[in-house]
Design a protein around this motif. Structure first.
Motif, mmCIF file in Angstrom:
data_model
loop_
_atom_site.group_PDB
_atom_site.id
_atom_site.type_symbol
_atom_site.label_atom_id
_atom_site.label_comp_id
_atom_site.label_asym_id
_atom_site.label_seq_id
_atom_site.Cartn_x
_atom_site.Cartn_y
_atom_site.Cartn_z
ATOM 1 N N ALA A 172 -1.567 4.822 -10.806
ATOM 2 C CA ALA A 172 -0.276 5.120 -10.203
ATOM 3 C C ALA A 172 0.052 6.599 -10.367
ATOM 4 C CB ALA A 172 0.812 4.240 -10.817
ATOM 5 N N ALA A 173 -0.202 7.131 -11.563
ATOM 6 C CA ALA A 173 0.073 8.548 -11.818
ATOM 7 C C ALA A 173 -0.790 9.439 -10.923
ATOM 8 C CB ALA A 173 -0.183 8.861 -13.296
ATOM 9 N N LYS B 189 2.162 1.735 -3.478
ATOM 10 C CA LYS B 189 1.103 2.274 -4.338
ATOM 11 C C LYS B 189 0.907 3.758 -4.053
ATOM 12 C CE LYS B 189 -2.090 -1.651 -4.858
ATOM 13 N NZ LYS B 189 -3.433 -2.070 -4.397
ATOM 14 N N ALA B 190 0.913 4.099 -2.772
ATOM 15 C CA ALA B 190 0.567 5.465 -2.373
ATOM 16 C C ALA B 190 1.586 6.483 -2.872
ATOM 17 C CB ALA B 190 0.426 5.557 -0.856
ATOM 18 N N ILE B 191 2.850 6.079 -3.084
ATOM 19 C CA ILE B 191 3.791 7.058 -3.628
ATOM 20 C C ILE B 191 3.787 7.035 -5.154
ATOM 21 C CG2 ILE B 191 5.334 7.196 -1.628
ATOM 22 C CD1 ILE B 191 7.249 5.359 -3.108
ATOM 23 N N GLY B 192 2.928 6.193 -5.746
ATOM 24 C CA GLY B 192 2.737 6.249 -7.190
ATOM 25 C C GLY B 192 3.535 5.217 -7.977
ATOM 26 N N LEU B 193 4.070 4.199 -7.308
ATOM 27 C CA LEU B 193 4.779 3.154 -8.053
ATOM 28 C C LEU B 193 3.777 2.324 -8.840
ATOM 29 C CD1 LEU B 193 7.413 1.766 -5.497
ATOM 30 C CD2 LEU B 193 7.780 3.406 -7.318
ATOM 31 N N LYS B 194 4.167 1.955 -10.061
ATOM 32 C CA LYS B 194 3.334 1.071 -10.867
ATOM 33 C C LYS B 194 3.436 -0.343 -10.283
ATOM 34 C CE LYS B 194 3.893 3.636 -15.175
ATOM 35 N NZ LYS B 194 4.990 4.574 -14.878
ATOM 36 N N PRO B 195 2.478 -1.216 -10.627
ATOM 37 C CA PRO B 195 2.507 -2.563 -10.051
ATOM 38 C C PRO B 195 3.845 -3.280 -10.216
ATOM 39 C CG PRO B 195 0.419 -2.208 -11.148
ATOM 40 C CD PRO B 195 1.254 -0.986 -11.426
ATOM 41 N N PHE C 240 0.395 6.701 6.826
ATOM 42 C CA PHE C 240 -0.398 5.617 7.399
ATOM 43 C C PHE C 240 -0.266 5.546 8.922
ATOM 44 C CE2 PHE C 240 0.734 4.473 3.101
ATOM 45 C CZ PHE C 240 -0.416 3.893 2.584
ATOM 46 N N MET D 68 7.295 14.275 -2.459
ATOM 47 C CA MET D 68 6.724 14.041 -3.793
ATOM 48 C C MET D 68 5.964 15.257 -4.315
ATOM 49 S SD MET D 68 7.533 11.003 -4.938
ATOM 50 C CE MET D 68 6.291 10.545 -6.160
ATOM 51 N N GLN E 59 6.761 -1.962 -10.589
ATOM 52 C CA GLN E 59 7.768 -1.287 -9.754
ATOM 53 C C GLN E 59 7.603 -1.683 -8.291
ATOM 54 O OE1 GLN E 59 6.762 2.769 -10.954
ATOM 55 N NE2 GLN E 59 8.778 2.982 -11.907
ATOM 56 N N ARG F 262 -9.121 6.312 2.258
ATOM 57 C CA ARG F 262 -8.472 5.338 1.382
ATOM 58 C C ARG F 262 -9.105 5.279 -0.006
ATOM 59 N NH1 ARG F 262 -5.400 1.291 3.582
ATOM 60 N NH2 ARG F 262 -6.477 -0.310 2.397
ATOM 61 N N TYR G 275 10.836 -3.195 -6.536
ATOM 62 C CA TYR G 275 11.580 -2.415 -5.546
ATOM 63 C C TYR G 275 11.157 -2.691 -4.113
ATOM 64 C CZ TYR G 275 12.773 0.069 -9.778
ATOM 65 O OH TYR G 275 13.201 0.370 -11.048
ATOM 66 N N MET H 84 0.189 10.124 1.122
ATOM 67 C CA MET H 84 -0.535 9.436 2.181
ATOM 68 C C MET H 84 0.417 9.023 3.286
ATOM 69 S SD MET H 84 -3.543 6.708 2.068
ATOM 70 C CE MET H 84 -4.336 6.170 3.571
ATOM 71 N N GLU I 275 -3.984 0.501 -14.238
ATOM 72 C CA GLU I 275 -3.077 0.607 -13.089
ATOM 73 C C GLU I 275 -2.057 1.725 -13.293
ATOM 74 O OE1 GLU I 275 -3.052 -0.757 -10.124
ATOM 75 O OE2 GLU I 275 -4.810 -2.004 -10.473
ATOM 76 N N ARG J 106 -2.053 8.542 -7.967
ATOM 77 C CA ARG J 106 -1.613 8.382 -6.572
ATOM 78 C C ARG J 106 -0.345 9.186 -6.296
ATOM 79 N NH1 ARG J 106 -2.641 2.381 -7.241
ATOM 80 N NH2 ARG J 106 -4.721 2.042 -6.391
ATOM 81 N N ALA J 107 0.493 9.352 -7.322
ATOM 82 C CA ALA J 107 1.734 10.093 -7.142
ATOM 83 C C ALA J 107 1.462 11.545 -6.760
ATOM 84 C CB ALA J 107 2.576 10.030 -8.416
ATOM 85 N N GLY K 292 10.271 7.177 -4.481
ATOM 86 C CA GLY K 292 9.254 7.782 -5.352
ATOM 87 C C GLY K 292 9.845 8.858 -6.245
ATOM 88 N N GLU L 297 0.831 -1.214 0.000
ATOM 89 C CA GLU L 297 0.000 0.000 0.000
ATOM 90 C C GLU L 297 0.860 1.257 0.000
ATOM 91 O OE1 GLU L 297 -2.886 -0.085 3.109
ATOM 92 O OE2 GLU L 297 -4.219 -1.376 1.922
ATOM 93 N N LYS M 91 12.010 6.771 -8.962
ATOM 94 C CA LYS M 91 11.308 5.811 -9.814
ATOM 95 C C LYS M 91 10.015 6.367 -10.392
ATOM 96 C CE LYS M 91 14.472 2.852 -8.842
ATOM 97 N NZ LYS M 91 15.557 2.680 -9.825
ATOM 98 N N VAL M 92 9.368 7.272 -9.680
ATOM 99 C CA VAL M 92 8.105 7.818 -10.189
ATOM 100 C C VAL M 92 8.340 9.143 -10.909
ATOM 101 C CG1 VAL M 92 5.788 8.605 -9.594
ATOM 102 C CG2 VAL M 92 6.800 6.661 -8.381
ATOM 103 N N LEU N 42 -6.975 3.174 -2.675
ATOM 104 C CA LEU N 42 -6.535 1.981 -1.952
ATOM 105 C C LEU N 42 -7.763 1.149 -1.613
ATOM 106 C CD1 LEU N 42 -3.682 3.203 0.431
ATOM 107 C CD2 LEU N 42 -3.518 1.988 -1.741
ATOM 108 N N ARG O 89 8.552 11.444 3.345
ATOM 109 C CA ARG O 89 8.401 10.668 2.110
ATOM 110 C C ARG O 89 7.198 11.159 1.296
ATOM 111 N NH1 ARG O 89 7.558 4.206 2.607
ATOM 112 N NH2 ARG O 89 5.602 4.854 3.555
ATOM 113 N N ASN P 195 -7.314 7.819 -2.726
ATOM 114 C CA ASN P 195 -6.226 7.392 -3.619
ATOM 115 C C ASN P 195 -6.398 5.926 -4.043
ATOM 116 O OD1 ASN P 195 -5.447 6.128 -1.320
ATOM 117 N ND2 ASN P 195 -3.372 6.960 -1.259
#
Lengths: 221, 278
Positions: free
Chosen positions: B102-103, A126-132, B112, B182, A134, B64, A138, B110, B98, B105-106, B130, A123, B133-134, B69, B178, B67
């Motif tokens: 992802a885009a 996902k929340a930082i925007g990684l694709k599935p 937790f 972003m 990724q 949730r 990672y 969030m 997906e 959610r970036a 992030g 989760e 990689k993002v 989830l 974190r 974004n």
């Protein structure tokens, strides 16, 4: 009990034994590496919704786990050429067999490992925007490897011991060399005792080394 | 609401109080149980909106959904003009790919309840993942940005520590860094102090207070009523999947209109005294 020990013939051929030991280790490590790839792929296959795929993987795992390894070695080395598949020498044939064998056990290891990565890390990824993919690459995979590291260590030791079966197709690993010395010199006890001690020491050293690595990487508290 | 959804997205700097989050009639069920029964909420830029309510009231679930989830079956959530999670094509509602999710959610941060820092990475690596990689940032640049945000949350000297070497409060501050690094449009905080030892709560709330002051748009699920009173610009009380009451915190806490909210606040007054007192 009037056996007179004479290790001198062993010392004269000790280097051959050490080479045999090294060869066994090499065969085990290569098979573990290939088996890990097989185990990972099949472990992921187990997590898909595709019933056919899961059935195939299940069949593979159950077949391998319920057949003796020696039989599999004979099957691949003697059986495949009989039906026209002759591309492999005895080393390749053995590595293929041991990899497939290791892959079945490692499938179970990775299936359990992948399942035990806590959902909360997925989760967060996902929340930082990684694709599935990724998220898998990672986060899930690095954690899975850390979780299954002790199982991988045990498998390496098992596989190393299993390389003694390569004797059956005349691969000059440690057991084979011991048998040769035995046959040439009749120093039965010396040959087998030395081989046993070499196996014992090597397995023990591997276990100690791997435990250090496990300690280094066990970051999930 | 504008008839043309693109219009609100293009009005970048023209309107000072831009609607960052617009939720309309959001419904969500877990099996037979409907946990969100039509949530309407608008959050404008720079606002700090607190969601309060008893456990099981649906506040975390709603957070949730924003974004994705959690899936939701009905209604819409729009973040900065962009409808989240689903698209309406020819009247049929479809889940986005997906990659699109992802885009989206970036752009939504969030934090937790259980921190969820990646345990195999250091604090700095957690923040950098992030970014690299993002967002495709170079490692060195990501590292200096990570250092910047870790310093902002008071953890400059902990950048190379792993999560297990940090206290709960420190881990949660890394998690906030974190999310903030972003550069999200808004940040969701899901009961971020509930898993902390009491003495560590204030260091996390302090960081959140700073963020609020800096103009970050925040949606906060919290049981910290004093924090809500002092920091939130708007408080929303949920009960069994519905918004029962909302408004400016002091006013809402002083004169709860519903029995439900009065009873809910009463439980806190027993512990911390009169919430509305200074």
């Amino acid at each position: 009990m009037t056996y007179n020990f004479n290790f001198s013939v062993i010392w004269r051929q000790f280097d051959v034994m050490l080479w045999g030991l090294g060869l066994g280790l090499l065969l085990a490590v290569i098979s573990l590496a290939i088996g890990t790839v097989i185990g990972l792929v099949c472990g992921y296959a187990f997590r898909t919704n595709n019933k056919t795929l899961r059935g195939l993987v299940w069949g593979y795992v159950e077949f391998i786990r319920n057949e003796p390894l020696l039989l599999l070695i004979f099957f691949v080395y003697f059986g495949l050429p009989a039906i026209g598949i002759r591309f492999f020498d005895k080393y390749e044939s053995f590595v293929i067999t041991l990899s497939i064998y290791a892959g079945a056990y490692l499938t179970e290891v990775f299936r359990a490992g992948l399942t035990s990565v806590p959902e909360r890390y997925v989760e967060a990824a996902k929340a930082i925007g990684l694709k599935p993919w990724q998220t898998q690459l990672y986060v899930v995979l690095p954690l899975t490897f850390r979780i299954v590291l002790p199982s991988l260590s045990n498998n390496l030791i098992s596989l190393f011991k299993d390389t003694s079966l390569a004797t059956a197709i005349a691969i000059p690993e440690l057991t084979f060399t011991a048998r040769q010395i035995n046959a040439n010199t009749y120093r039965v006890m010396e040959a087998w005792l030395t081989a046993s001690l070499l196996y014992l020491a090597t397995c023990y050293l591997i276990a100690i080394a791997l435990r250090q690595i496990e300690k280094r990487y066990s970051v999930i508290k | 609401m504008s008839a043309n959804p693109a219009a609100s997205a293009t009005s970048e700097s023209a309107e000072p109080a831009r609607n960052l989050l617009v939720a309309r009639d959001v419904h969500k069920s877990f099996g037979q149980t409907e946990v969100l029964k039509g949530i309407d909420l608008t959050v404008t830029e720079g606002e700090v909106v607190a969601l309060i309510g008893a456990s099981g009231s649906g506040k975390t679930t709603f957070l949730r959904c924003i974004n994705l989830l959690e899936e939701f079956e009905q209604g819409s959530i729009t973040v900065d003009g962009d409808p989240v999670g689903y698209t309406d094509r020819g009247g049929s509602r479809r889940r986005l790919s997906e990659g699109r999710l992802a885009a989206q959610r970036a752009r939504i941060g969030m934090v937790f309840q259980s921190f969820n820092l990646f345990p195999h990475m250091t604090a700095a690596q957690n923040v950098m993942l992030g970014l690299v990689k993002v967002k495709g940032m170079a490692k060195a640049e990501a590292r200096s940005l990570a250092d910047h945000w870790l310093a902002r949350v008071g953890l400059a000297d902990r950048a190379d520590h792993h999560p297990y070497q940090l206290s709960g409060g420190q881990q949660q501050r890394v998690a906030i860094a974190r999310a903030v690094a972003m550069d999200p449009r808004l940040i969701l905080f899901d009961e971020v102090t509930s898993a902390l030892d009491p003495e560590l709560v204030s260091e996390v709330l302090g960081v959140m207070k700073d963020l609020a002051k800096s103009g970050m748009t925040m949606l906060v699920v919290s049981h910290e009523m004093l924090f809500v009173r002092d920091v939130a610009t708007h408080v929303v009380f949920l009960d069994s999947g519905r918004i029962v009451e909302e408004g400016e915190p002091h006013a809402v806490f002083k004169n709860p209109k519903s029995d439900r909210l009065r009873a809910f606040l009463g439980r806190f007054t027993d512990i911390i005294g009169d919430i509305t007192a200074r």
